[in-house]
Enzyme design. Structure first.
Site, PDB file in Angstrom:
ATOM      1  N   ARG A  35     -14.732  -5.411 -12.090  1.00  0.00           N
ATOM      2  CA  ARG A  35     -14.734  -4.732 -10.791  1.00  0.00           C
ATOM      3  C   ARG A  35     -15.279  -3.301 -10.960  1.00  0.00           C
ATOM      4  O   ARG A  35     -14.897  -2.593 -11.886  1.00  0.00           O
ATOM      5  CB  ARG A  35     -13.321  -4.730 -10.194  1.00  0.00           C
ATOM      6  N   ARG A  76     -13.882 -12.953  -2.498  1.00  0.00           N
ATOM      7  CA  ARG A  76     -12.981 -13.521  -1.498  1.00  0.00           C
ATOM      8  C   ARG A  76     -13.744 -14.125  -0.316  1.00  0.00           C
ATOM      9  O   ARG A  76     -13.235 -15.008   0.363  1.00  0.00           O
ATOM     10  CB  ARG A  76     -11.998 -12.454  -1.029  1.00  0.00           C
ATOM     11  N   SER A  98       0.829  -1.214   0.000  1.00  0.00           N
ATOM     12  CA  SER A  98       0.000   0.000   0.000  1.00  0.00           C
ATOM     13  C   SER A  98       0.860   1.259   0.000  1.00  0.00           C
ATOM     14  O   SER A  98       0.597   2.208  -0.747  1.00  0.00           O
ATOM     15  CB  SER A  98      -0.904   0.014   1.232  1.00  0.00           C
ATOM     16  N   ASP A 136      -8.086  -7.267   3.965  1.00  0.00           N
ATOM     17  CA  ASP A 136      -7.055  -8.134   3.387  1.00  0.00           C
ATOM     18  C   ASP A 136      -6.601  -9.226   4.349  1.00  0.00           C
ATOM     19  O   ASP A 136      -5.965 -10.200   3.941  1.00  0.00           O
ATOM     20  CB  ASP A 136      -5.847  -7.297   2.941  1.00  0.00           C
ATOM     21  N   ARG A 154      -3.660 -13.662  -1.947  1.00  0.00           N
ATOM     22  CA  ARG A 154      -3.939 -13.817  -0.508  1.00  0.00           C
ATOM     23  C   ARG A 154      -4.536 -15.197  -0.196  1.00  0.00           C
ATOM     24  O   ARG A 154      -4.307 -15.748   0.872  1.00  0.00           O
ATOM     25  CB  ARG A 154      -4.844 -12.697  -0.010  1.00  0.00           C
ATOM     26  N   GLY A 194      -6.160  -3.772  -8.558  1.00  0.00           N
ATOM     27  CA  GLY A 194      -7.241  -2.851  -8.221  1.00  0.00           C
ATOM     28  C   GLY A 194      -6.720  -1.557  -7.624  1.00  0.00           C
ATOM     29  O   GLY A 194      -7.239  -0.469  -7.896  1.00  0.00           O
ATOM     30  N   SER A 218     -12.139   2.230  -0.266  1.00  0.00           N
ATOM     31  CA  SER A 218     -11.541   3.494   0.173  1.00  0.00           C
ATOM     32  C   SER A 218     -10.594   4.051  -0.893  1.00  0.00           C
ATOM     33  O   SER A 218     -10.203   5.215  -0.838  1.00  0.00           O
ATOM     34  CB  SER A 218     -10.766   3.277   1.472  1.00  0.00           C
TER      35      SER A 218
END
EC number: 2.5.1.19
Length: 446
Positions: A123, A363, A15, A332, A407, A95, A170
């Site tokens: 998405r 997910r 990030s 996440d 992930r 993304g 966000s």
């Protein structure tokens, strides 16, 4: 006698690597960035920034970033070459790159074709598109409206205010915030909608803006009055009661070191709790603004022994229990916690995570399906996941689907520590965020 811990060095924060490189690329002058993550997603962001006019050179561990002159430029940026093709901004499956770079490119001038891999085209982008349209950006959709691929014609942020919801992501707000300092006037960005998710990621954006000297104020509404507050004091965003006033300062070039990544460290912290040997993770900031620092609190609530030492974060094997936990701020971590929940003695309920259905895969459904392969019972609602543990089938071979989701691959590997013979259909998908994962994981599995 206590065993010596397995020592793991945390990879750099994904990030913060995205946001640091963007700020450096938008700054005037040359920035030297150390410890930035090298991964597929970061490569996407780097490629988009160089397409917009920045220069990024590798010098050993350093990335030397020469900022764009006058902001991002696309095809026909000067208006003189009407037939010039739009600049290609290819997002693949990132993304984060998509949401951040669409907001940033719209703050520049010219035409940009924004597209990605097939899953990226599914998405949603309508919220961000709507906000940018209100600021003066024009969109031509090649397929379904509100989704990639599209051609974006940008002429900077022309209006003085924008509204955005944080219900889906966000990152829409972060993209607007990162682009706003390039405007030639002050811009007010207000948060609307019914709820806000993943606030800590916005805090990371504000931190990078501050560190690269972009000026802004955060205001919260008390009664009918807007009041300026220190941005670090904000712990969540209440729609209708928070707004951001971003000044037209641009960014200053700076030297910057990217801190370790709590998301990608979560698998090793979990391994310390569910495995046979303690694990010491180095390179994490215990006071980090990263929302995924919550993994320490979650594992502690489940009964894990966690110590913050001068050397790093030490996690020791423990008997775990199930918990009820709201993970809206740290989505996440859900695959990690879902896997750990299978090792606990009682059920775990993970709530407030409807937005997980919009990730690299659905997910929430993926976690339920894959954890259930271990003989646990799982159940999903519209916004939650329940894991009811059962005796894990030691010695059994279990094949997990990754859904090409990094992930999922990393979290399902935790079942090796229960003695399962784990195979994954696409172990290489970890390259999206953590190319060196399997080398580090071998230290855990021996």
């Amino acid at each position: 006698m206590t065993q010596d811990p397995i020592i793991i060095n945390a990879p750099a924060s994904k990030s913060l690597s995205h946001r640091t490189l963007i700020a450096a690329a938008l700054a005037n002058g040359v920035s030297e960035i150390s410890s930035a993550l090298r991964s597929d997603d970061i490569t996407r962001t780097r490629d988009c920034l160089t397409a917009c006019g920045a220069s990024i050179e590798e010098k050993g561990d350093l990335l030397v970033v020469t900022g764009m002159e006058d902001g991002p430029k696309g095809g026909n940026a000067d208006g003189k070459h009407k037939d010039e093709a739009p600049h290609e901004l290819f997002m693949h499956e990132s993304g984060t790159t998509c949401r951040l770079m669409t907001g940033v490119a719209a703050a520049g001038k010219g035409t940009f074709r924004v597209h990605g891999a097939e899953r990226m085209h599914e998405r949603p982008m309508a919220e961000l598109v709507s906000a940018l349209s209100g600021l003066g950006t024009k969109f031509a959709f090649e397929g379904k409206e509100g989704f990639l691929p599209f051609v974006m014609t940008a002429n900077g942020y022309r209006k003085k205010s924008a509204e955005i919801t944080l219900e889906e992501s966000s990152q829409y707000l972060s993209g607007l915030l990162l682009g706003a300092p390039l405007a030639d006037h002050e811009i007010t960005i207000s948060v609307t909608g019914k709820k806000a998710v993943s606030w800590p990621y916005v805090a990371l954006t504000l931190r990078i803006m501050e560190d690269f000297k972009a000026e802004f104020e955060v205001e919260v509404k008390e009664g009918r009055v807007w009041k300026t507050v220190p941005w670090r004091s904000v712990k969540n965003a209440t729609p209708g009661k928070i707004r951001f006033i971003v000044k037209p300062t641009g960014y200053d070039a700076t030297g910057y070191r990217v801190e370790g990544d709590w998301s990608n460290a979560s698998y090793f912290l979990a391994a310390g709790a569910v495995g046979k040997r303690p694990v010491l993770i180095k390179g994490l900031a215990a006071d980090s603004l990263q929302g995924d620092r919550a993994i320490m609190d979650i594992l502690s609530q489940m009964g894990a022994s966690i110590k913050v030492t001068f050397e790093g974060i030490l996690v020791e094997p423990s008997r775990l229990r199930g918990i009820q936990v709201d993970m809206g701020r740290c989505p996440d971590l859900v695959p990690t916690v879902a896997a750990v929940a299978a090792f606990a003695s009682t059920p775990t309920t993970i709530g407030n995570v409807a937005h997980l259905r919009l990730k690299e895969t659905d997910r929430l459904a993926a976690c339920a399906t894959e954890v259930a392969r271990t003989q646990c019972e799982t159940e999903t609602t519209s916004d939650s996941l329940i894991v009811r543990p059962a005796r894990l089938p030691r010695g059994h071979a279990v094949s997990f689907k990754t859904y090409n989701d990094h992930r999922m691959a990393m979290s399902m590997s935790l079942f090796q520590l229960a003695g399962l013979d784990v195979t994954l259909d696409n172990p290489a998908c970890v390259g999206k965020s953590f190319p060196g994962f399997w080398d580090e994981w071998k230290k855990i599995t021996g």
